[in-house]
Design an enzyme around this catalytic site. Structure first.
Site, PDB file in Angstrom:
ATOM      1  N   HIS A 411      21.261   1.960 -16.948  1.00 18.42           N
ATOM      2  CA  HIS A 411      19.852   1.704 -17.233  1.00 18.42           C
ATOM      3  C   HIS A 411      19.649   0.348 -17.904  1.00 18.42           C
ATOM      4  O   HIS A 411      18.511  -0.139 -17.998  1.00 18.42           O
ATOM      5  CB  HIS A 411      19.295   2.827 -18.121  1.00 18.42           C
ATOM      6  CG  HIS A 411      17.829   3.052 -17.936  1.00 18.42           C
ATOM      7  ND1 HIS A 411      17.037   2.233 -17.163  1.00 18.42           N
ATOM      8  CD2 HIS A 411      16.996   4.010 -18.420  1.00 18.42           C
ATOM      9  CE1 HIS A 411      15.795   2.663 -17.171  1.00 18.42           C
ATOM     10  NE2 HIS A 411      15.735   3.753 -17.935  1.00 18.42           N
ATOM     11  N   ASP A 415      16.289  -0.297 -13.481  1.00 18.68           N
ATOM     12  CA  ASP A 415      15.174   0.509 -13.957  1.00 18.68           C
ATOM     13  C   ASP A 415      15.048   1.782 -13.123  1.00 18.68           C
ATOM     14  O   ASP A 415      15.606   1.883 -12.023  1.00 18.68           O
ATOM     15  CB  ASP A 415      13.869  -0.294 -13.896  1.00 18.68           C
ATOM     16  CG  ASP A 415      13.869  -1.464 -14.860  1.00 18.68           C
ATOM     17  OD1 ASP A 415      14.549  -1.358 -15.910  1.00 18.68           O
ATOM     18  OD2 ASP A 415      13.219  -2.490 -14.563  1.00 18.68           O
TER      19      ASP A 415
END
Length: 440
Positions: A411, A415
Site C-alpha cells: 500500500h 493505492d
C-alpha cells in the site's frame, strides 16, 4: 729457476693423483652401497633405514616418493553455487569412506538458501576419507572428500583387523567392572522421580524422550527470514474478488485434446491466469513496479514467479518474458519448472528475479487466504479451490464453479483504486477469455 719450475710441476702432479684416488674411492663406496640396498617393492617406498658397510660405519639412506604417488589422490570440492550464494550447509553424504565412485557421481549434497547443490567426484576411485562433516558451513572450493584413483581394499581391511586384535582384550575387562557399579547407582534416582508424579495439582508435561530437536534447514531459515522481512517492510493490504470459472472450464474441455495433440502438453488453468496477469500488469504498470529507497523502479518486462510447494519448502521459479509467450509456451515452462522443483534440480538463475507472483493454494484445497508478498516484488495473487456455489445469473439462482481471488499489495506504492482495477481485469479475462483475443 729450473728447480722452481720442477717443484711446481711435482706439486700439481701430486694434487692430480690425490683427486684420482678420491674419485676411485668414491666409485668403490657407491658400488658397495648399492650392493647393500635390497631390490624389490620395498625400495620404492619412502623409508629411513640404516645400512652398515664392512668397516662398521653407519650410513642413513632416504628414498623419496615419486610424483605419481601424489597424483593418485584427488579432492572433491564444493562447486560454484551462484552469484548470489556465498555459502551453504553440508546436508548429507550419499556415500561412505571405502565406497567406490565413478567420475561425476554425486557423493554429497550442499543445502543453500535457495537450492540443493550436488558435490560430484572428479575422478573414478575409492573414497579414502571425508574432510568436512555433515552440518558444516562450506563455501565454493571447500574440500569435502579425498578420493584415491586406485582401489586398495587390502590396505583398508588389514589395518582395522590388526588394530582390533590388541584392542579386543582390554575393553571387555573394563566393561565388566563398570556394570557391577552401575546397578546401585540406577536404583538411587528412581525414588526421586516418583514424588513429582504423585502430586495431583502439578501439570504433567510430556517426557523429554518424546521430543526431538533438529537443526532448521537453510531453505526453511531463508523462507522464514524473507517472510518476516516482508511483513516488517511492506504495508500489506489484501483485496478479494470471486471469479466464475464456467467459460474457462468449458474452453479447456472443448479444446484440451486438440491442444495436447498439437503442442504436446496439456492445457491447464494456470496458463490462462498467467495471460490474465500479463494483461492486467500492462494496464496497471504501477503494480509491476517496486520501491527502491527513495525511488520507484518501473519494469517494462513481465517475469511471472510461480510458487511451487516441495517436501523441503516453498520455491518460486520464474517464467521469463511471460508477455511474449502463448498458452503452449507458458504450460511447457510451468511443467518444466515444477518438475525441476520436485526433483530439487532448480538452479539459482531459474529462481532469481520475478516481477509478479502467483500462488495457487487451491491445489491443496484452500478456500481463501491472504498471501504474503515475495520481496522485492510489490504484489502477489492468490488462487484458491474451485467450489460449486449458488450464484444469481440473469435473475436465476444457478450452481456455478466459483473461485476466490486474493491480491496482496504494497500500500506504500499501490493505492486501493489500482489494486481493485488490477484484480477486476484478471476477473474479466478469466470469465471471458475472448477478451485476450480481441484485446479488450
Amino acid at each position: 729457476m729450473a728447480s722452481r719450475i720442477a717443484s711446481r710441476l711435482l706439486r700439481r702432479t701430486n694434487a692430480t693423483l690425490g683427486l684420482l684416488r678420491s674419485y676411485t674411492h668414491a666409485r668403490n663406496y657407491s658400488s658397495q652401497l648399492s650392493a647393500l640396498i635390497p631390490i624389490g617393492s620395498q625400495s620404492s617406498k619412502l623409508s629411513r633405514r640404516h645400512y652398515y658397510l664392512p668397516n662398521a660405519s653407519p650410513y642413513q639412506l632416504w628414498s623419496r616418493s615419486f610424483a605419481s604417488d601424489n597424483g593418485d589422490k584427488v579432492e572433491a570440492v564444493v562447486p560454484f553455487m551462484g552469484e548470489s550464494v556465498t555459502d551453504g550447509t553440508l546436508a548429507n553424504f550419499l556415500k561412505k569412506p571405502g565406497d567406490r565412485v565413478e567420475a561425476d557421481e554425486v557423493i554429497a549434497q550442499i543445502e543453500t538458501d535457495k537450492v540443493t547443490i550436488d558435490v560430484s567426484s572428479p575422478e573414478a576411485g575409492v573414497i579414502e576419507k571425508f574432510i568436512a562433516s555433515e552440518g558444516d558451513t562450506v563455501t565454493p572450493g571447500t574440500k569435502v572428500a579425498i578420493i584415491s584413483k586406485s582401489a586398495a581394499p587390502a590396505e583398508t581391511h588389514v589395518a582395522p583387523s590388526e588394530d582390533a586384535t590388541p584392542k579386543e582384550t582390554p575393553p571387555p575387562e573394563v566393561e565388566e567392572e563398570k556394570p557391577k557399579a552401575e546397578p546401585p547407582k540406577m536404583q538411587a534416582p528412581k525414588p526421586t522421580t516418583l514424588p513429582p508424579k504423585t502430586s495431583p495439582t502439578e501439570p504433567q508435561l510430556p517426557p523429554k524422550e518424546r521430543e526431538r530437536r533438529v537443526p532448521m534447514p537453510r531453505l526453511r531459515k531463508r523462507i522464514a527470514n524473507r517472510l518476516k522481512d516482508s511483513q516488517n517492510t511492506f504495508a500489506m493490504l489484501t483485496t478479494f474478488n470471486e471469479v466464475d470459472m464456467t467459460n474457462l472450464m468449458k474452453l479447456r474441455s472443448d479444446y484440451k485434446d486438440e491442444f495436447a495433440t498439437k503442442h504436446g502438453v496439456k492445457l491447464g488453468l494456470m496458463s490462462c491466469f498467467v495471460k490474465a496477469a500479463v494483461s492486467a500488469l500492462q494496464n496497471q504498470p504501477i503494480v509491476n513496479a517496486v520501491i527502491d529507497g527513495d525511488d520507484i523502479i518501473y519494469r517494462d518486462y513481465v517475469d511471472i514467479s510461480v510458487a511451487v510447494g516441495t517436501s523441503k519448502g516453498l520455491v518460486v521459479p520464474v517464467i521469463r518474458d511471460a508477455d511474449t509467450m502463448n498458452f503452449a509456451d507458458i504450460e511447457k515452462g510451468i511443467n518444466n519448472l515444477a518438475k525441476k522443483a520436485t526433483e530439487g534440480a532448480l538452479s539459482i538463475d531459474e529462481m532469481a528475479g520475478g516481477t509478479f507472483t502467483i500462488s495457487n493454494g487451491g491445489v491443496y484445497g484452500s478456500l481463501i487466504s491472504t498471501p504474503i508478498i515475495n520481496p522485492p516484488q510489490s504484489v502477489i495473487l492468490g488462487m484458491h479451490s474451485i467450489v460449486q456455489r449458488p450464484v444469481v445469473v440473469d435473475g436465476s439462482i444457478l450452481a456455478r464453479p466459483m473461485m476466490y481471488l486474493a491480491l496482496t499489495y504494497d500500500h506504500r506504492l499501490i493505492d486501493g483504486r489500482e489494486a481493485v482495477f488490477f484484480l477486476r481485469r484478471i476477473k474479466d479475462v478469466v470469465e471471458d477469455p475472448r477478451r485476450l483475443l480481441l484485446d479488450i
